[in-house]
Design an enzyme around this catalytic site. Structure first.
Site, PDB file in Angstrom:
ATOM      1  N   CYS A 669       0.830  -1.201   0.000  1.00 24.09           N
ATOM      2  CA  CYS A 669       0.000   0.000   0.000  1.00 24.09           C
ATOM      3  C   CYS A 669       0.870   1.259   0.000  1.00 24.09           C
ATOM      4  O   CYS A 669       1.525   1.554  -0.985  1.00 24.09           O
ATOM      5  CB  CYS A 669      -0.970  -0.033   1.186  1.00 24.09           C
ATOM      6  SG  CYS A 669      -2.368   1.103   0.983  1.00 24.09           S
ATOM      7  N   HIS A 781      -3.573  -5.405   0.924  1.00 26.32           N
ATOM      8  CA  HIS A 781      -3.377  -5.808   2.310  1.00 26.32           C
ATOM      9  C   HIS A 781      -3.810  -7.265   2.433  1.00 26.32           C
ATOM     10  O   HIS A 781      -4.764  -7.694   1.789  1.00 26.32           O
ATOM     11  CB  HIS A 781      -4.227  -4.946   3.242  1.00 26.32           C
ATOM     12  CG  HIS A 781      -3.773  -3.532   3.352  1.00 26.32           C
ATOM     13  ND1 HIS A 781      -2.626  -3.168   4.010  1.00 26.32           N
ATOM     14  CD2 HIS A 781      -4.318  -2.385   2.869  1.00 26.32           C
ATOM     15  CE1 HIS A 781      -2.480  -1.860   3.953  1.00 26.32           C
ATOM     16  NE2 HIS A 781      -3.490  -1.354   3.255  1.00 26.32           N
TER      17      HIS A 781
END
Length: 845
Positions: A669, A781
């Site tokens: 991310c 994630h």
């Protein structure tokens, strides 16, 4: 004499221009205006000399118009809406007066934006109203705040201009809080975007729900007064006060306003507990819904082009209740002998095990056939999860939902705070970001937040037989209790008994318990019905004298001593647990070493829990760049502020160290963004800089955007992604939570191709891999939770290290069942079930 016409063109559609405005433009030699507004009337500008400029250049534009007119040309200075309402008329007159010009200035009126918006909504402005701009560029916010309070107190209908921009998000939230304090949450509100022109959108909602809908600089927000109501066709009416023969009389909402005002004056810190909201209580305390309120049906109504309300959808497999079948949430009358249908696990402090015990108790109830759901009213967490509908909640509640055997839903954690600075947090309500707030701003917003808490709890209670609630931190933080919406105030709202959890592992457990009770008010102590001592190691019989003392001093029973349980861990929520992590390799004999850069604003560090559980992996969180060559893999994790953490990495020396490191590197991310060549922030989403230089290890560039993407996703690794973890299968799953868009250059290949996002079929690239396959990044994630990918990646590292490879682990007994077994062995469930009342007490039979 030279002539300048300042022309109000109306809301934008040519059909809404006045004849005089059209004639002024037709007769002008030169048209001057803001480019966006000129584009709206482009069909009538043929053969005209046009002078346009951008936003924030109003003074320059007005001077140009005056100067051109002074040469003898006839000039039309275009203004959106009405030129005299937040338009160019005043500025033109002011500048001409300062310049001592004899220029003839003619003001030509137009349909103002507030009139256009009102026509779209129905007739909300039929009585006295106030128009207030929330832009504080030229008016101090303190002055705007005073105007809002005055208009709210005087029961004006309030129309809000400039309600929210990309860089100004909290003003509309404070305005909502001020208006709610004066008139309650159920007042009708209309939000109109692009009124009377292409792209028009209309949302009709309530003051309490207003912030859950998209609002920007193209929106006008109209908030009703005590008489405003909805018509049968869904439009808004503020009656003028006429008596209409055989029709409706004005139906005043004064009772709601009076109740809300009384609550504000008499219930500091709990402004909603005194409100009755058009509900009359019978003598036995049972709530009776007022027929008029039910008939008015103030559920938000969206027309074509408005935002989807999927975030408020019912949990999977459960139909959402309509406004007419569900009364508005009410505070329980404490005199009523009602079975609680909920219990709260609260704590003497943070990280005492509330989340784990709540999850275990959820599974205990599920195994007994009870339809149970978890609930945490407010959660401050570094780690979050994404629900099937794309909302964001705390990860602990997602795990607790799994323990209940149901999908997670935003109602299970209606308020999520994600710290993004030392003084403020991103505030997420019912799964969606409402803004970034400092502490004082959030305290002002809490009445709105608590109404959402109440709303979410009532929905869960209507759909499940029992709700297991979790508190936050300590219930005895005396400096926070006045603003509490997470602990005993939430338990009181739910009518739930509380069970206090204390952590013996940190020492001083009896002082924790007795000290907590000493700091509670008598009414608060009465809410606590039991105590659990958690994380014990040793012989529990040695605690008997201490337990006897605690029970004698508090008058509350100890319901069990729970030994330390290693078979299960609910994802941690805050930095308390992160600070305990190892920072230097060598504490373990495990051959593989993985280093995670401990960013100052790290988020979702639960991404690495699966790596920590691998028996031959030692995972360390790195505060300094020294000794990177000892690690087999270096990971840059997610962050809540990419540019700030990127600059911090540069300051402490991580930049040069990671660039010089020759091992494998991963970015998740925000870490993926940092690996790229640059991170741009043109909208000032995170910072005051236009662009920050990245590590340059991946040929990608990221642009931060104001809207957050939150999705559960599935996809397949590309050839480049498969090369990162040779031997794994292509299928992967995870979730996205990010505020940036990343584009790949010619020297990077996509890591994966997404096939499904929040249940919708897509074909989108994700992540990037360097040409040599040594560096990869992804927005996914949970990528290491994919057993096949994790095992294949670690086997690549094992081969490079010269240690034995391992096979992918096969899931054994469900750890949630193991946790439930553990609690059943060590808790006095009979007493707990009795405390919980029906339907849980039925488990005793």
């Amino acid at each position: 004499m030279s002539k300048l016409s300042v022309v109000g063109i109306g809301p934008g559609g040519l059909n809404h221009m006045t004849f005089e405005a059209r004639a002024a433009i037709d007769g002008a030699d030169v048209i001057v205006g803001y480019k966006t507004y000129l584009d709206l009337i482009e069909p009538i500008l043929a053969q005209k000399e046009v002078v346009s400029s951008g936003m924030m250049r109003e003074v320059e534009r007005c001077r140009q118009a005056i100067d051109i007119a002074a040469t003898g040309k006839t000039v039309a200075l275009v203004s959106s809406g009405d030129a005299g309402v937040y338009g160019m008329a005043g500025l033109a007159l002011e500048l001409a007066d300062d310049m001592d010009s004899d220029l003839e200035i003619v003001i030509i009126p137009g349909v103002s934006a507030v009139q256009a918006a009102a026509s779209v909504l129905g007739a909300p402005l039929m009585h006295d109203f106030a128009v207030i701009s929330l832009s504080d560029l030229m008016t101090p916010w303190e002055t705007i705040r005073l105007r809002l309070k005055a208009a709210a107190a005087a029961d004006f209908v309030v129309a809000l201009y400039n309600p929210r921009s990309k860089g100004r998000v909290t003003q509309i939230e404070e305005a909502a809080a001020i208006l709610i304090e004066a008139r309650g949450t159920e007042v009708p509100v209309g939000i109109v975007r692009n009124a009377c022109r292409d792209g028009e959108e209309r949302i009709i909602t309530t003051l309490g729900d207003m912030l859950q809908h998209p609002i920007d600089m193209f929106s006008i927000v109209i908030v009703g007064n005590s008489a405003t109501r909805l018509l049968r066709d869904g439009r808004i009416l503020t009656p003028r006060g006429y008596t209409t023969d055989g029709s409706h009389r004005t139906r005043s909402r004064k009772a709601d306003v009076d109740a809300a005002t009384m609550a504000s004056a008499n219930s500091v810190g709990a402004p909603f507990l005194a409100r009755t909201d058009a509900v009359d209580r019978a003598g036995n305390g049972a709530p009776t819904v007022d027929a008029t309120a039910a008939a008015e049906g103030l559920e938000p109504t969206l027309t074509s082009g408005s935002a989807d309300r999927g975030r408020n959808a019912a949990p999977t497999g459960v139909a959402a209740a309509s406004a007419t079948d569900s009364p508005r949430p009410q505070t329980r009358d404490p005199r009523s002998p009602v079975s609680p249908r909920a219990v709260m696990f609260c704590g003497t402090g943070s990280d005492v095990g509330k989340s784990v015990l709540a999850a275990g108790f959820c599974r205990v109830l599920k195994r007994r056939g009870i339809a149970v759901a978890p609930f945490k009213s407010q959660n401050m967490a570094l780690n979050s999860a994404v629900t099937p509908e794309g909302g964001e909640i705390g990860r602990a509640q997602a795990v607790q939902a799994e323990a209940c055997g149901i999908e997670p839903h935003t109602d299970m954690n209606p308020v999520l705070l994600k710290p993004n600075s030392d003084l403020g947090s991103q505030v997420i309500v019912q799964g969606r970001v409402v803004g970034n707030m400092a502490v004082k701003q959030y305290h002002q917003y809490k009445p709105v937040a608590f109404e959402k808490v109440r709303e979410s709890f009532e929905r869960l209670k209507s759909r499940y037989s029992f709700v297991v609630m979790e508190g936050a931190g300590s219930i005895a933080e005396v400096n926070l209790k006045a603003h509490d919406i997470a602990n005993l105030k939430a338990a009181e709202m739910a009518g739930a008994p509380a069970i206090l959890i204390a952590d013996i592992d940190r020492g001083g457990v009896f002082a924790q318990i007795v000290g907590t009770f000493e700091l509670l008010e008598p009414a608060e102590r009465a809410q606590v019905k039991g105590i659990v001592i958690n994380k014990f190691r040793g012989d529990a019989s040695l605690l008997k004298s201490g337990i006897d003392l605690v029970e004698a001093k508090t008058g509350v029973p100890v319901l069990g001593v729970v030994p330390w349980f290693t078979g299960f861990a609910v994802p941690e929520e805050d930095s308390v647990a992160l600070r305990k992590r190892s920072t230097r390799p060598g504490a373990s004999a495990a051959p593989l070493k993985i280093g995670v850069v401990r960013l100052g604003r790290i988020s979702n560090y639960t991404d690495f829990a699966a790596l920590e559980r691998e028996p031959d992996v030692e995972l360390c969180y790195l505060d300094a760049p020294e000794g990177l060559d000892r690690f087999d893999l270096v990971v840059i994790p997610g962050t809540k502020s990419t540019i700030a953490d990127l600059n911090s990495m540069r300051e402490v020396g991580f930049f040069d160290a990671i660039r010089g490191y020759r091992g494998m590197i991963a970015g998740i991310c925000g870490g993926y963004q940092i690996l790229g060549t640059c991170v741009a922030d043109p909208e000032r989403v995170e910072s005051d800089v236009d662009e920050a230089t990245g590590l340059g290890l991946l040929d990608v560039q990221t642009t931060l955007i104001g809207s957050k993407k939150t999705h559960r996703v599935t996809g397949r690794l590309t050839d480049a992604g498969l090369a990162v973890a040779p031997g794994c299968g292509p299928d992967v799953a995870g979730y996205e939570i990010h505020m940036g868009e990343t584009t790949l250059g010619p020297h990077a290949a996509p890591f994966a191709t997404l096939a499904e996002r929040s249940g919708a079929a897509v074909t989108l690239g994700d992540g990037a891999v360097s040409e040599d396959g040594r560096v990869f990044g992804t927005y996914l994630h949970g990528i290491f939770d994919n057993h096949g990918f994790r095992t294949a990646l670690l086997n690549r590292l094992r081969r490079a290290r010269g240690v034995a490879e391992r096979e992918a682990t096969v899931a054994g007994t469900d750890p949630l069942d193991q946790l439930a077994d553990h609690l059943e062995k060590h808790l006095d469930l009979e007493r707990i079930f009795t405390i919980c009342g029906e339907p849980v007490a039925g488990c005793l039979g």
